[in-house]
Design a protein around this motif. Sequence first.
Motif, short mmCIF file in Angstrom:
data_model
loop_
_atom_site.label_atom_id
_atom_site.label_comp_id
_atom_site.label_asym_id
_atom_site.label_seq_id
_atom_site.Cartn_x
_atom_site.Cartn_y
_atom_site.Cartn_z
N LEU A 246 0.83 -1.20 0.00
CA LEU A 246 0.00 0.00 0.00
C LEU A 246 0.86 1.25 0.00
CD1 LEU A 246 -2.78 -1.09 2.51
CD2 LEU A 246 -3.14 -0.45 0.12
N PHE A 247 1.89 1.28 0.82
CA PHE A 247 2.75 2.46 0.89
C PHE A 247 3.50 2.67 -0.43
CE2 PHE A 247 1.67 2.71 5.20
CZ PHE A 247 2.29 3.79 5.81
N ALA B 2 12.03 5.97 -3.63
CA ALA B 2 13.15 5.20 -3.08
C ALA B 2 12.68 4.16 -2.07
CB ALA B 2 14.15 6.14 -2.43
N PHE B 3 11.36 3.96 -1.93
CA PHE B 3 10.83 3.12 -0.87
C PHE B 3 11.09 1.64 -1.12
CE2 PHE B 3 7.29 0.58 0.86
CZ PHE B 3 7.42 0.87 2.20
N ASP B 4 11.50 0.95 -0.06
CA ASP B 4 11.66 -0.50 -0.11
C ASP B 4 10.67 -1.17 0.83
OD1 ASP B 4 12.83 -3.04 -0.74
OD2 ASP B 4 13.87 -2.94 1.19
N SER B 5 10.76 -0.85 2.13
CA SER B 5 9.85 -1.44 3.10
C SER B 5 9.84 -0.59 4.36
CB SER B 5 10.25 -2.88 3.44
OG SER B 5 11.54 -2.91 4.01
N ALA C 42 8.94 -3.54 19.25
CA ALA C 42 8.10 -4.41 18.44
C ALA C 42 7.25 -3.51 17.55
CB ALA C 42 7.21 -5.30 19.31
N GLY C 43 6.86 -4.04 16.40
CA GLY C 43 6.10 -3.24 15.47
C GLY C 43 6.99 -2.34 14.63
N GLU C 44 6.39 -1.30 14.08
CA GLU C 44 7.14 -0.41 13.21
C GLU C 44 8.06 0.49 14.01
OE1 GLU C 44 3.86 -0.25 9.59
OE2 GLU C 44 4.29 1.59 10.72
N ARG C 45 9.21 0.78 13.43
CA ARG C 45 10.20 1.64 14.07
C ARG C 45 10.64 2.71 13.09
NH1 ARG C 45 15.14 0.12 12.04
NH2 ARG C 45 15.25 -1.99 11.13
#
Length: 208
Positions: free
Chosen positions: A51-52, A67-70, A203-206
């Motif tokens: 989605l991003f 330039a987005f990867d993950s 944990a989760g997104e950083r």
Amino acid sequence: MSTESTTADAMWLDLLDWRRQVAALYAHVREERERDPVTAHGLWQAGRNALFRNHPQSPLLADARAAFDSLPCWPYDPALAFTAPVEPLPPERLTIPSSTGQDMPLVRFGRVSLPVGTLDVYWIDVYGGGVFLPFRDATSGRESYGGGRYLLDTAKSADLGSTVAGDLVLDFNFAFHPSCFYDPRWSCPLAPPQNVLGAGVRAGERAG
């Protein structure tokens, strides 16, 4: 029909599609999580990354998207996955600030006690509403967004569900940054002082 009108219509329909895709993603994640939380976490990451990367409503700025990867995430940690009953509290209306300075009306209606600390649970008190559980922790402002992350935001379909007994599924491995972390044009409610955990929840997104 003017070009501006056509563009505006497309924007709202894009937003509708974003929300439908998020709802479908979380439905898939909830189903898989009952069998294999690690696999479910991978599905969640892959879905959000797609989605991003590709969606017109991506919170990423155009140059960042190129330039987005993950989205950076900590590895899945089963010690930070919980279920908890909501302790009812007398409903209390309050407002909390958003990232753009606007007030967000909430109703605090309960509290959850977790091994990492205690968090208040809110209802977003605007049309449609939804259960909302933001938090900040010792990583905020250093390893994650200073305004906090979201554990639940059911108005946006970010919901891991409940147990048969009615306890909320509160898995910090699925904690995510609000859109304003990526683009300041978004207005996002910030985690209030009563939802600040003393420990670092890795944990989760950083942050990157």
